[in-house]
Design a protein around this motif. Structure first.
Motif, PDB file in Angstrom:
ATOM      1  N   ARG A 228       0.808  -1.218   0.000  1.00  0.00           N
ATOM      2  CA  ARG A 228       0.000   0.000   0.000  1.00  0.00           C
ATOM      3  C   ARG A 228       0.844   1.272   0.000  1.00  0.00           C
ATOM      4  O   ARG A 228       0.501   2.240  -0.699  1.00  0.00           O
ATOM      5  CB  ARG A 228      -0.958  -0.023   1.200  1.00  0.00           C
ATOM      6  N   PRO A 229       1.966   1.345   0.750  1.00  0.00           N
ATOM      7  CA  PRO A 229       2.772   2.563   0.689  1.00  0.00           C
ATOM      8  C   PRO A 229       3.274   2.885  -0.719  1.00  0.00           C
ATOM      9  O   PRO A 229       3.472   4.053  -1.055  1.00  0.00           O
ATOM     10  CB  PRO A 229       3.945   2.264   1.637  1.00  0.00           C
ATOM     11  N   ASP A 230       3.479   1.851  -1.559  1.00  0.00           N
ATOM     12  CA  ASP A 230       3.892   2.099  -2.940  1.00  0.00           C
ATOM     13  C   ASP A 230       2.822   2.900  -3.681  1.00  0.00           C
ATOM     14  O   ASP A 230       3.126   3.817  -4.456  1.00  0.00           O
ATOM     15  CB  ASP A 230       4.108   0.781  -3.688  1.00  0.00           C
ATOM     16  N   ILE A 231       1.573   2.541  -3.453  1.00  0.00           N
ATOM     17  CA  ILE A 231       0.459   3.218  -4.112  1.00  0.00           C
ATOM     18  C   ILE A 231       0.354   4.663  -3.645  1.00  0.00           C
ATOM     19  O   ILE A 231       0.167   5.584  -4.448  1.00  0.00           O
ATOM     20  CB  ILE A 231      -0.855   2.453  -3.848  1.00  0.00           C
ATOM     21  N   VAL A 232       0.526   4.863  -2.343  1.00  0.00           N
ATOM     22  CA  VAL A 232       0.438   6.222  -1.798  1.00  0.00           C
ATOM     23  C   VAL A 232       1.590   7.080  -2.309  1.00  0.00           C
ATOM     24  O   VAL A 232       1.413   8.249  -2.647  1.00  0.00           O
ATOM     25  CB  VAL A 232       0.423   6.175  -0.254  1.00  0.00           C
ATOM     26  N   GLN A 233       2.791   6.491  -2.397  1.00  0.00           N
ATOM     27  CA  GLN A 233       3.938   7.231  -2.948  1.00  0.00           C
ATOM     28  C   GLN A 233       3.720   7.560  -4.417  1.00  0.00           C
ATOM     29  O   GLN A 233       4.005   8.674  -4.864  1.00  0.00           O
ATOM     30  CB  GLN A 233       5.223   6.423  -2.776  1.00  0.00           C
ATOM     31  N   ARG A 234       3.243   6.590  -5.182  1.00  0.00           N
ATOM     32  CA  ARG A 234       2.970   6.818  -6.602  1.00  0.00           C
ATOM     33  C   ARG A 234       2.006   7.978  -6.817  1.00  0.00           C
ATOM     34  O   ARG A 234       2.132   8.778  -7.744  1.00  0.00           O
ATOM     35  CB  ARG A 234       2.374   5.545  -7.220  1.00  0.00           C
ATOM     36  N   ALA A 235       1.027   8.094  -5.908  1.00  0.00           N
ATOM     37  CA  ALA A 235       0.021   9.147  -6.011  1.00  0.00           C
ATOM     38  C   ALA A 235       0.536  10.495  -5.531  1.00  0.00           C
ATOM     39  O   ALA A 235      -0.137  11.520  -5.712  1.00  0.00           O
ATOM     40  CB  ALA A 235      -1.229   8.760  -5.226  1.00  0.00           C
ATOM     41  N   GLY A 236       1.725  10.515  -4.900  1.00  0.00           N
ATOM     42  CA  GLY A 236       2.329  11.776  -4.488  1.00  0.00           C
ATOM     43  C   GLY A 236       2.109  12.167  -3.047  1.00  0.00           C
ATOM     44  O   GLY A 236       2.403  13.299  -2.653  1.00  0.00           O
ATOM     45  N   PHE A 237       1.641  11.220  -2.210  1.00  0.00           N
ATOM     46  CA  PHE A 237       1.319  11.561  -0.828  1.00  0.00           C
ATOM     47  C   PHE A 237       2.222  10.899   0.200  1.00  0.00           C
ATOM     48  O   PHE A 237       1.963  10.969   1.392  1.00  0.00           O
ATOM     49  CB  PHE A 237      -0.139  11.187  -0.530  1.00  0.00           C
ATOM     50  N   TYR A 238       3.307  10.250  -0.254  1.00  0.00           N
ATOM     51  CA  TYR A 238       4.198   9.561   0.682  1.00  0.00           C
ATOM     52  C   TYR A 238       5.629   9.657   0.155  1.00  0.00           C
ATOM     53  O   TYR A 238       6.195   8.688  -0.324  1.00  0.00           O
ATOM     54  CB  TYR A 238       3.756   8.102   0.830  1.00  0.00           C
ATOM     55  N   PRO A 239       6.214  10.853   0.230  1.00  0.00           N
ATOM     56  CA  PRO A 239       7.563  11.028  -0.327  1.00  0.00           C
ATOM     57  C   PRO A 239       8.583  10.192   0.432  1.00  0.00           C
ATOM     58  O   PRO A 239       8.468  10.002   1.645  1.00  0.00           O
ATOM     59  CB  PRO A 239       7.822  12.530  -0.132  1.00  0.00           C
ATOM     60  N   PRO A 240       9.581   9.663  -0.269  1.00  0.00           N
ATOM     61  CA  PRO A 240      10.611   8.867   0.412  1.00  0.00           C
ATOM     62  C   PRO A 240      11.424   9.726   1.365  1.00  0.00           C
ATOM     63  O   PRO A 240      11.599  10.931   1.135  1.00  0.00           O
ATOM     64  CB  PRO A 240      11.460   8.334  -0.736  1.00  0.00           C
ATOM     65  N   PRO A 241      11.935   9.149   2.447  1.00  0.00           N
ATOM     66  CA  PRO A 241      12.784   9.901   3.377  1.00  0.00           C
ATOM     67  C   PRO A 241      14.055  10.391   2.679  1.00  0.00           C
ATOM     68  O   PRO A 241      14.447   9.873   1.629  1.00  0.00           O
ATOM     69  CB  PRO A 241      13.111   8.878   4.470  1.00  0.00           C
ATOM     70  N   ALA A 242      14.700  11.358   3.283  1.00  0.00           N
ATOM     71  CA  ALA A 242      15.939  11.892   2.731  1.00  0.00           C
ATOM     72  C   ALA A 242      16.970  10.779   2.558  1.00  0.00           C
ATOM     73  O   ALA A 242      17.183   9.972   3.467  1.00  0.00           O
ATOM     74  CB  ALA A 242      16.501  12.976   3.648  1.00  0.00           C
TER      75      ALA A 242
END
Length: 325
Positions: A41-55
């Motif tokens: 699920r985090p992959d989907i949220v990141q793809r949508a632009g709401f879960y940017p990867p940490p520095a």
């Protein structure tokens, strides 16, 4: 190597196959030739632009992989070229090669395929850290898991049941409930037809659940409080139905409840390494003995990643979805 690129955030169709150089292995890292990568699920949220990867983390999607070590960086002691491992990555799993910190790698349990092993790290790290580290789940207690048929849910059922916990779950259809019971749930509550609060209270002589693992949020937050036992621990790991809610704190006080939650990805490497050690010592033997097995519902070639995301977003999958190279 091929990898999945997200030129612009959006729906599943925004992902494209691209090519880049194989990443250079750094200090304390291993390079893995990816045979399979889990979809989460985090992959989907990141793809949508709401879960940017940490520095410092790879911007490429993919948080768990399985395959063969092809290079090791300086300071790596345990792993060597040729080892079969599964790993919790900091990103970059949707590719033919991926990097992982050495402490976040685990040997592939005996008897498991690469596809099955790729379904382990993200969910097993998440379940163990939240149920055992945060909620201090104990044998004989009652655990309620929402989303029992998800990758997290099917993992939580098996781990908890094998530790002597009474497991109750919610799921949205009769087939999903059947699978949950086959995996070890004492009771699977179809939330489309039953009120899970009353179902849990009735099955526990009105005592309630000692620990609740929730990825729904929204109106479930108040309902969790209603069916929690005294000194209960409610752990939120996602908010599919919304993160902002209004609750009555009086029952929280009267029942002495603990409301907590966590995300896995931003945690420091030493914390993830500790989870990995616990899993290898306490859960990996159960997998090798056949008591626990990741429930993989479908596999997709890397170039069909959009179909895998659509499947997960539909809510129809039972267990894990895995990409294969």
């Amino acid at each position: 190597m091929r990898y999945i690129r997200v030129p612009e955030h959006g729906g599943p169709e925004c992902m494209v196959v691209a090519e880049s150089e194989i990443p250079a292995v750094g200090h304390g890292e291993v390079l893995i030739k990816v045979a399979a990568a889990g979809v989460n699920r985090p992959d989907i949220v990141q793809r949508a632009g709401f879960y940017p990867p940490p520095a410092g983390a790879s911007p490429v999607l993919g948080l768990e992989v399985a395959g063969e070590v092809t290079a090791v960086g300086s300071g790596v002691e345990r792993w060597k070229v040729g080892d079969r491992v599964c790993a919790l990555t900091n990103g970059g799993g949707y590719a033919e090669y991926a990097l992982a910190p050495q402490g976040q790698c685990l040997p592939i349990p005996e008897g498991l395929t690469d596809i099955e092993a790729a379904a382990l790290p993200e969910t097993f790290f998440t379940v163990w850290s939240n149920l055992m580290h945060r909620a201090q789940l104990q044998p004989g207690e009652v655990l309620l898991v929402h989303g029992g048929s998800s990758g997290i849910g099917t993992t939580a059922i098996q781990i908890a049941a094998n530790l002597g916990v009474r497991v109750f779950v919610t799921a949205g259809s009769a087939p999903k409930c059947t699978v949950c019971k086959q995996l070890g749930a004492e009771q699977a509550i179809n939330y489309q037809q039953q009120d899970f609060v009353e179902a849990v209270l009735s099955a526990t002589d009105r005592k309630g659940a000692d620990v609740i693992l929730d990825m729904v949020g929204g109106d479930y937050v108040d309902r969790n409080i209603q069916c929690a036992a005294r000194d209960g621990r409610i752990v939120n790991i996602a908010f599919l139905a919304g993160a902002k809610v209004e609750i009555n704190m009086l029952p929280v006080m009267l029942k002495r409840l603990t409301l907590t939650g966590s995300t896995l990805r931003p945690q420091p490497p030493e914390v993830k390494a500790k989870i990995a050690r616990d899993l290898e010592q306490q859960v990996w033997p159960m997998i090798a003995a056949g008591k626990i097995r990741p429930h993989v519902t479908a596999t997709y070639p890397l170039q069909s990643v959009a179909d895998a995301h659509r499947k997960m977003e539909s809510g129809e999958n039972i267990g894990k979805l895995v990409l294969v190279n």
